[in-house]
Design an enzyme around this catalytic site. Sequence first.
Site, PDB file in Angstrom:
ATOM      1  N   ASN A 186      -7.506  -5.397 -27.768  1.00 58.19           N
ATOM      2  CA  ASN A 186      -7.899  -6.791 -27.956  1.00 58.19           C
ATOM      3  C   ASN A 186      -9.413  -6.950 -27.867  1.00 58.19           C
ATOM      4  O   ASN A 186     -10.005  -7.723 -28.619  1.00 58.19           O
ATOM      5  CB  ASN A 186      -7.213  -7.681 -26.919  1.00 58.19           C
ATOM      6  CG  ASN A 186      -5.828  -8.113 -27.351  1.00 58.19           C
ATOM      7  OD1 ASN A 186      -5.672  -8.753 -28.374  1.00 58.19           O
ATOM      8  ND2 ASN A 186      -4.825  -7.731 -26.570  1.00 58.19           N
ATOM      9  N   MET A 199      -5.893  -3.373 -14.993  1.00 56.00           N
ATOM     10  CA  MET A 199      -4.749  -3.245 -14.089  1.00 56.00           C
ATOM     11  C   MET A 199      -5.133  -3.477 -12.632  1.00 56.00           C
ATOM     12  O   MET A 199      -4.925  -2.638 -11.764  1.00 56.00           O
ATOM     13  CB  MET A 199      -4.127  -1.850 -14.251  1.00 56.00           C
ATOM     14  CG  MET A 199      -3.701  -1.539 -15.666  1.00 56.00           C
ATOM     15  SD  MET A 199      -2.522  -2.757 -16.293  1.00 56.00           S
ATOM     16  CE  MET A 199      -2.207  -2.120 -17.930  1.00 56.00           C
ATOM     17  N   ARG A 200      -5.710  -4.637 -12.396  1.00 56.10           N
ATOM     18  CA  ARG A 200      -6.022  -5.026 -11.027  1.00 56.10           C
ATOM     19  C   ARG A 200      -5.858  -6.538 -10.908  1.00 56.10           C
ATOM     20  O   ARG A 200      -6.285  -7.283 -11.789  1.00 56.10           O
ATOM     21  CB  ARG A 200      -7.471  -4.655 -10.651  1.00 56.10           C
ATOM     22  CG  ARG A 200      -7.726  -3.160 -10.493  1.00 56.10           C
ATOM     23  CD  ARG A 200      -7.063  -2.626  -9.219  1.00 56.10           C
ATOM     24  NE  ARG A 200      -7.347  -1.205  -9.044  1.00 56.10           N
ATOM     25  CZ  ARG A 200      -6.596  -0.227  -9.538  1.00 56.10           C
ATOM     26  NH1 ARG A 200      -5.512  -0.522 -10.249  1.00 56.10           N
ATOM     27  NH2 ARG A 200      -6.910   1.029  -9.316  1.00 56.10           N
ATOM     28  N   ILE A 201      -5.266  -6.987  -9.814  1.00 57.36           N
ATOM     29  CA  ILE A 201      -5.215  -8.415  -9.519  1.00 57.36           C
ATOM     30  C   ILE A 201      -6.521  -8.796  -8.853  1.00 57.36           C
ATOM     31  O   ILE A 201      -6.936  -8.172  -7.866  1.00 57.36           O
ATOM     32  CB  ILE A 201      -4.022  -8.750  -8.611  1.00 57.36           C
ATOM     33  CG1 ILE A 201      -2.707  -8.378  -9.301  1.00 57.36           C
ATOM     34  CG2 ILE A 201      -4.026 -10.238  -8.244  1.00 57.36           C
ATOM     35  CD1 ILE A 201      -1.507  -8.503  -8.405  1.00 57.36           C
ATOM     36  N   HIS A 258      -1.744 -12.376 -22.007  1.00 56.96           N
ATOM     37  CA  HIS A 258      -0.488 -11.829 -21.487  1.00 56.96           C
ATOM     38  C   HIS A 258       0.538 -11.797 -22.610  1.00 56.96           C
ATOM     39  O   HIS A 258       0.661 -12.763 -23.385  1.00 56.96           O
ATOM     40  CB  HIS A 258       0.031 -12.688 -20.335  1.00 56.96           C
ATOM     41  CG  HIS A 258       1.308 -12.179 -19.754  1.00 56.96           C
ATOM     42  ND1 HIS A 258       1.372 -11.084 -18.924  1.00 56.96           N
ATOM     43  CD2 HIS A 258       2.595 -12.608 -19.909  1.00 56.96           C
ATOM     44  CE1 HIS A 258       2.631 -10.857 -18.585  1.00 56.96           C
ATOM     45  NE2 HIS A 258       3.396 -11.765 -19.169  1.00 56.96           N
TER      46      HIS A 258
END
Length: 526
Positions: A13, A86-88, A104
């Site tokens: 993206n 891949m991390r909050i 998402h």
Amino acid sequence: MQLAGMASNRGRNLLNIADRAPGGVEFAVVLSNDPDAPVLEQARERGIPTEVVPKDGDETRREHELRVEEALEAYEFDLVTMDGYMRILTEAFVEGQPTILNVHPSLLPAFPGMDAHEQVLEAGVRQTGCTVHVVDETVDGGPIVTQEPVPVFEGDDVDDLKERVLSRGEFRAYPRAVRWFAEDRVTVDREAGTVSVEGDEEGTFPARRVSSEDRAADLRYGENPHQDAALYADPTCEEASVVHAPQRNEGAKGMGYNNYNDADAALNIVKEFDEPACAVIKHTNPAGAAVADSISEAYADALSTDPKSTFGGIVALNRECDAATAEQIVESFKEVVVAPGYTDDALETLFEKDNLRVLDVSDRFETTETLTEKNLVGGRLVQERDLQSLSPDDLEVVTDRVPTDEQIESMLFAWQTIKHVKSNAILFAKGTETVGVGAGQVSRVDAVEIAKMKAESDAEGKDAEGAVMASDAFFPFPDGIEAAAEAGIEAVIQPGGSVNDDDVIETADELGMTMVMTGTRCFRHD
């Protein structure tokens, strides 16, 4: 606008945004927490600076973010775009950066988390999509900026769905959202949890169009036999439409692509008139049209304009088809007849022709569909329908000779009809019936010559002597007026607006013609 991109893997993206540069954006940096992330090499190939900040095993989430913030401090950017990072993120990181966007692969709030595609397939839904949202400290939370629906097909697996959502959803929605931010059209209200976009509201031409139609039929072929085609229908359409018209003689062959196109064009002409009206169409142009006291008379008058060209044509009526009209229709070969109802005797007559398609439309002719569309490669044009309907008060007499009431009536009939003739368009009319039609020419005087030829050679029982001429746009030179006079035209209705209007008017005066100008044109290019 400068962007900072954050990704942990391929970052397709981000690369798509870099290649398309929506709103003129550029990436100041692409950062990853994985030194082997493919996005890094792809970004470098595009000349985008990169940073790698891997997370040490004993680091807390916040400690790692502090090092990410330190790496980003070396760059100036206005918007952060995430793609599979891949991390909050913690609340402290979110508050310390400009707006952060993420995409998402589902229509949030449905199916959050890393296994969205698996959830979609397990749920058995027939539609998924993607969501571009403003990032907060929650998992897949934050105000939604835009969404894009994507179908789920029978037999899909995770890979099928992932690729379709990416190509048909994310690659459309993410650049759209970025462009809105670049154009400073977005207002984010974090307390209310909302995003508003200037122009992306209800209206004739919203910034973003989302439409859905259902496949109503597979057609035998498209415009030509080597082209496949299908018919899609909008179930909410309330206006009389050939798309929703049942075919009364079910044993006849079905409607084709060209049949639908021509039938729609014919129906749209007769919708113009309150009195009984008929149009006979060939290749979306009227070979003849007329208004009369009865529908059978209207058909006879329309047909006599050019009976040679109506062979294999499409007939539309704005009244119930009666036996007298049906008997005339079957005297020569026609492909389709469209009418708001049929008498039993009319159907019996029409059914004698094995392959004459008989469509029964509703009688709701008032306009509910206000837009027309044309698909282009890579997009579509949308415009308002040409719904102009002139009255005598709208006509400006520009010649010495003043039109009679009968000529004005004929001019207005011609104007309502020529709206449906492909440009450049010329139409000759007597009373409320056509005499000759010149359609789709690259030269206006050529269109006059064709209408003249049709009136002189192909019309039966009528001619152009004393008729009126309508032109869908102005005459650039007097030659069109001179050619019309040779055919016997005595009155002209045209928009005006040419730099040579004075010369055209002078020529009309010299030829003893009357001319009115509408001040508005009625091109039809499709």
